[in-house]
Design a protein around this motif. Structure first.
Motif, PDB file in Angstrom:
ATOM      1  N   MET A   1       0.814  -1.219   0.000  1.00 56.39           N
ATOM      2  CA  MET A   1       0.000   0.000   0.000  1.00 56.39           C
ATOM      3  C   MET A   1       0.847   1.269   0.000  1.00 56.39           C
ATOM      4  SD  MET A   1      -3.224  -0.601  -0.261  1.00 56.39           S
ATOM      5  CE  MET A   1      -2.611  -1.711  -1.520  1.00 56.39           C
TER       6      MET A   1
ATOM      7  N   ALA B   1      -8.433  -2.057   5.653  1.00 55.45           N
ATOM      8  CA  ALA B   1      -9.604  -2.515   4.905  1.00 55.45           C
ATOM      9  C   ALA B   1      -9.313  -3.826   4.170  1.00 55.45           C
ATOM     10  CB  ALA B   1     -10.040  -1.436   3.910  1.00 55.45           C
ATOM     11  N   ILE B   2      -8.143  -3.903   3.533  1.00 50.22           N
ATOM     12  CA  ILE B   2      -7.769  -5.122   2.808  1.00 50.22           C
ATOM     13  C   ILE B   2      -7.633  -6.297   3.771  1.00 50.22           C
ATOM     14  CG2 ILE B   2      -5.886  -6.218   1.533  1.00 50.22           C
ATOM     15  CD1 ILE B   2      -5.456  -3.511   0.131  1.00 50.22           C
TER      16      ILE B   2
ATOM     17  N   TRP C   1       0.605   2.112 -11.134  1.00 49.99           N
ATOM     18  CA  TRP C   1      -0.679   1.581 -10.669  1.00 49.99           C
ATOM     19  C   TRP C   1      -0.830   0.083 -10.932  1.00 49.99           C
ATOM     20  CZ3 TRP C   1      -3.569   3.824  -7.209  1.00 49.99           C
ATOM     21  CH2 TRP C   1      -3.521   5.214  -7.057  1.00 49.99           C
TER      22      TRP C   1
ATOM     23  N   PRO D   1      -5.437   3.220   6.441  1.00 47.57           N
ATOM     24  CA  PRO D   1      -6.832   2.784   6.275  1.00 47.57           C
ATOM     25  C   PRO D   1      -7.014   1.754   5.171  1.00 47.57           C
ATOM     26  CG  PRO D   1      -6.728   5.169   6.534  1.00 47.57           C
ATOM     27  CD  PRO D   1      -5.318   4.684   6.386  1.00 47.57           C
ATOM     28  N   ALA D   2      -6.307   1.932   4.046  1.00 47.72           N
ATOM     29  CA  ALA D   2      -6.428   0.964   2.951  1.00 47.72           C
ATOM     30  C   ALA D   2      -5.885  -0.393   3.381  1.00 47.72           C
ATOM     31  CB  ALA D   2      -5.682   1.466   1.718  1.00 47.72           C
ATOM     32  N   THR D   3      -4.780  -0.380   4.120  1.00 46.74           N
ATOM     33  CA  THR D   3      -4.201  -1.627   4.618  1.00 46.74           C
ATOM     34  C   THR D   3      -5.190  -2.354   5.523  1.00 46.74           C
ATOM     35  OG1 THR D   3      -1.944  -0.756   4.497  1.00 46.74           O
ATOM     36  CG2 THR D   3      -2.329  -2.614   5.989  1.00 46.74           C
TER      37      THR D   3
ATOM     38  N   LEU E   1       1.029   3.689  -2.857  1.00 53.51           N
ATOM     39  CA  LEU E   1       0.113   4.806  -3.061  1.00 53.51           C
ATOM     40  C   LEU E   1       0.849   6.142  -2.972  1.00 53.51           C
ATOM     41  CD1 LEU E   1      -2.946   3.588  -0.933  1.00 53.51           C
ATOM     42  CD2 LEU E   1      -2.846   3.735  -3.427  1.00 53.51           C
TER      43      LEU E   1
ATOM     44  N   THR F   1      -0.237  -5.747  -4.374  1.00 51.64           N
ATOM     45  CA  THR F   1      -1.302  -5.964  -3.391  1.00 51.64           C
ATOM     46  C   THR F   1      -1.783  -7.408  -3.430  1.00 51.64           C
ATOM     47  OG1 THR F   1      -2.005  -3.652  -3.604  1.00 51.64           O
ATOM     48  CG2 THR F   1      -3.581  -5.196  -2.636  1.00 51.64           C
TER      49      THR F   1
ATOM     50  N   TYR G   1      -3.887   7.703   3.333  1.00 56.61           N
ATOM     51  CA  TYR G   1      -4.815   6.581   3.156  1.00 56.61           C
ATOM     52  C   TYR G   1      -4.116   5.225   3.178  1.00 56.61           C
ATOM     53  CZ  TYR G   1      -7.983  10.300   1.752  1.00 56.61           C
ATOM     54  OH  TYR G   1      -8.743  11.427   1.737  1.00 56.61           O
ATOM     55  N   VAL G   2      -2.795   5.210   3.379  1.00 54.65           N
ATOM     56  CA  VAL G   2      -2.055   3.947   3.376  1.00 54.65           C
ATOM     57  C   VAL G   2      -2.541   3.032   4.498  1.00 54.65           C
ATOM     58  CG1 VAL G   2       0.200   2.893   3.785  1.00 54.65           C
ATOM     59  CG2 VAL G   2      -0.006   4.852   2.239  1.00 54.65           C
TER      60      VAL G   2
ATOM     61  N   LEU H   1      -2.046  10.655  -1.478  1.00 55.02           N
ATOM     62  CA  LEU H   1      -2.723   9.458  -0.939  1.00 55.02           C
ATOM     63  C   LEU H   1      -2.026   8.884   0.284  1.00 55.02           C
ATOM     64  CD1 LEU H   1      -3.640   7.574  -4.249  1.00 55.02           C
ATOM     65  CD2 LEU H   1      -5.147   8.948  -2.795  1.00 55.02           C
TER      66      LEU H   1
END
Length: 650
Positions: free
Chosen positions: A157, A177-178, A315, A173-175, A160, A322, A170-171, A167
């Motif tokens: 992440m 969530a995954i 990307w 929170p994204a981690t 990002l 990921t 958001y590293v 971004l």
């Protein structure tokens, strides 16, 4: 329950299922599958963890707190250390040596512990010490199971930030969530996702190799890293700070234990083939590519992995990384399930609910309690450390200690079991122990920075497992001391003196020489015996698989009493009614619809004395109260079970 000697017995404590066509041993399963399919599957499961190490290893070596200047000489030396760590630790130690120490096709620290314990069976004290050492190694695996998902997904992440600096917030929170999604889908099983793991990891390693080659071609001077002298010189020049650098280099070999632990799923040859043909070359090329990139552009140290890619491909690289991180996480999560089941069936943990997620693959299991504990631990790591560099401080100590323990246990296998010459066994063991000790020392300096986390987790789990093992032993001693001898009890029964119910009664006991408490309660309160009384003991061998020919042992005691022993390996799956069908060939028919199962539910009463420390007795009592249902664990029919309580003082 006693620690396993050649086997251990349980009164419907842990157990396993017949090794018949529905549950083949690894050898039989591997014969039915092609090497290509097994190698592809091994890539998807075994190498996900070590395959994601390029996300953070080089960046961590040149982290400011290690004090390593970003010079050409240091880049060549650092990459040389990484390459030779992969060669010495992974290729020479694990792929060529340790993978040969299989326990009937199964690997992993618990399987190796069983082999080592068997090799020194004539020395009980040493054997017990090796068992405890192996259990401690198993507890360290759980630390790896918590940290690997956190560092792998965080590392992915962090791409990002490279794609769009805005971004960065958001590293985390994204981690989370995954990871939350990953743990939530565990109950559905991994069969469908698992089929895609192999091709995705092949694409991942192919990408590692191609990006590495592109940058090596631009800076071929990095190929000097193939000379180990550059690595030795690099370490020597670090002086007192060498351990900090070693602690970072270790990140390149984390996940190595998975080669051995997952060998039973795929066989030795596919695991070796995958490493030699694809994984090792791809990792070596990518690490050298990162070194070449930094030679040309030192500013890429902010994230040398993602800077290997041109901006247009960031990307897609992020998406692939990921997926690779999720696969790496899945491997250790599944490993934690398998390790827990083995520990339960070897007598080091209480029963837990085990759900099978595949009708075809017995090894695909889900343990809800383990899943949620792991999720809580992983989320705590992400929130506590918040970056892959910070998690790297906690990463490594559990892995390297497990490697050290593996080397110690392997010594007893190769010397006592295989009878290799002393000079060969001692020389190889000393060489690998020296490397392991250096890696442990390198990670030990990071204890304050986070290494305390997996050590604390391992210590807590070791306390639980050793307490359960000792508590079961004390419980059996108490039952024996208060119980009646079975054979004299049967001999004094007078035919016709008591009414008999025309059914089969199965009494599950841990000690087959004493009268079951449930039977005594039945006599006292109901004044009745059954026409056929089976004194059942479930034994767990310290081998992974027990064949059908060894499954049952039937002994007539007279007056309608039979003593039955069911033998299972620690990789088998429990199904007592199915196993009891095998008794008919030995003269004991057990009709499933005319059989009642009597279980004795023990209430542990801690007492101050010589058994265990009082806090451990209270802990053991709590564990017994919360142990999973024997009915579900052994697949007993709900409508045929009678549970009777008994109080046991320890």
């Amino acid at each position: 329950m006693n620690a396993p000697t050649n086997a251990h017995a349980t009164a419907i404590e842990p157990s396993a299922d017949p090794a018949e066509p529905a549950e083949p041993s690894p050898e039989h399963a591997h014969r039915r599958q092609g090497w290509a399919a097994l190698t592809l599957a091994a890539l998807g499961v075994v190498y996900g963890d070590i395959g994601t190490s390029p996300l953070y290893t080089v960046k961590e070596i040149f982290s400011p707190h290690n004090g390593v200047a970003l010079t050409h000489a240091n880049l060549i030396g650092a990459v040389s250390c990484i390459f030779w760590a992969l060669m010495l630790v992974v290729t020479f130690k694990y792929v060529l040596l340790v993978l040969r120490a299989d326990n009937r096709g199964e690997g992993g620290v618990l399987a190796l512990t069983a082999l080592a314990a068997h090799a020194v069976a004539s020395r009980p004290r040493l054997r017990h010490a090796l068992l405890l050492l192996g259990v401690f190694g198993a507890t360290l695996f759980y630390g790896d199971s918590v940290i690997t998902p956190a560092i792998s997904v965080l590392g992915a992440m962090e791409g990002l930030e490279i794609a769009t600096p805005a971004l960065k917030p958001y590293v985390v929170p994204a981690t989370m969530a995954i990871l939350l999604g990953l743990f939530l889908v565990q109950r559905h099983g991994t069969a469908a996702v698992g089929r895609a793991f192999g091709p995705i990891i092949v694409l991942w390693f192919g990408t590692l190799a191609v990006t590495g080659v592109v940058h090596i071609a631009a800076q071929p001077a990095i190929l000097a890293a193939l000379n180990p002298l550059h690595g030795l010189q690099f370490l020597w020049e670090r002086g007192p700070l060498v351990l900090f650098v070693v602690g970072a280099i270790v990140l390149a070999v984390t996940g190595t234990e998975a080669l051995y632990a997952d060998m039973g799923h795929f066989g030795r040859f596919p695991v070796q083939l995958a490493w030699n043909a694809l994984v090792l070359p791809s990792l070596a090329l990518n690490y050298m590519g990162q070194g070449a990139l930094l030679m040309a552009d030192p500013s890429a140290i902010e994230n040398p992995f993602y800077r290997l890619f041109p901006p247009a491909l960031i990307w897609p690289a992020l998406g692939l990384a990921t997926l690779a991180a999720i696969i790496a996480s899945q491997a250790v999560i599944s490993g934690a399930y398998s390790m827990t089941r083995q520990a339960i069936q070897l007598g080091f943990l209480p029963r837990m609910a085990v759900r099978h997620t595949s009708a075809r693959e017995q090894g695909q299991i889900y343990l809800p309690a383990v899943n949620w504990v792991l999720l809580a631990g992983v989320m705590a790591v992400v929130l506590l450390f918040r970056s892959s560099s910070a998690v790297a401080g906690a990463y490594g100590i559990a892995v390297t200690l497990t490697m050290f323990i593996t080397t110690v246990l392997t010594w007893f296998v190769v010397r006592e079991g295989w009878k290799l010459p002393l000079a060969v066994a001692a020389g190889a063991t000393a060489f690998f122990l020296a490397i392991d000790a250096l890696m442990v020392a390198g990670c030990a300096v990071k204890i304050v920075d986070g290494g305390w986390f997996p050590l604390g987790l391992g210590a807590a789990l070791f306390a639980l497992m050793s307490t359960w093992q000792r508590g079961r032993a004390l419980t059996l001693e108490a039952i024996r001391s208060d119980g009646l001898e079975l054979q004299p009890f049967v001999d004094q029964l007078e035919p016709g003196a008591m009414s008999r119910a025309a059914r089969v009664a199965v009494y599950a006991v841990a000690d087959p020489t004493t009268v079951p408490q449930a039977l005594l309660h039945n006599l006292k309160h109901n004044q009745v015996l059954h026409s056929c009384n089976v004194i059942l003991t479930v034994c767990f061998k310290d081998t992974p698989w027990v064949g059908m020919e060894e499954r049952t042992r039937v002994e007539p005691l007279g007056h309608g009493f039979w003593r039955v022993t069911l033998n299972f390996g620690f990789m088998n799956t429990p199904d007592v009614p199915k196993a009891l069908k095998l008794c008919e060939s030995q003269g004991l028919p057990i009709p499933p619809f005319e059989t009642s199962y009597f279980l004795s539910r023990e209430t542990i009463v801690p007492t101050r004395g010589s058994g265990m420390a009082h806090w451990r007795e209270r802990l053991y009592a709590a564990m017994t109260r919360n142990a999973g249902s024997a009915v579900a664990f052994f697949r007993l029919p709900d409508n045929s079970v009678v549970e009777l309580g008994t109080r046991v003082q320890i």
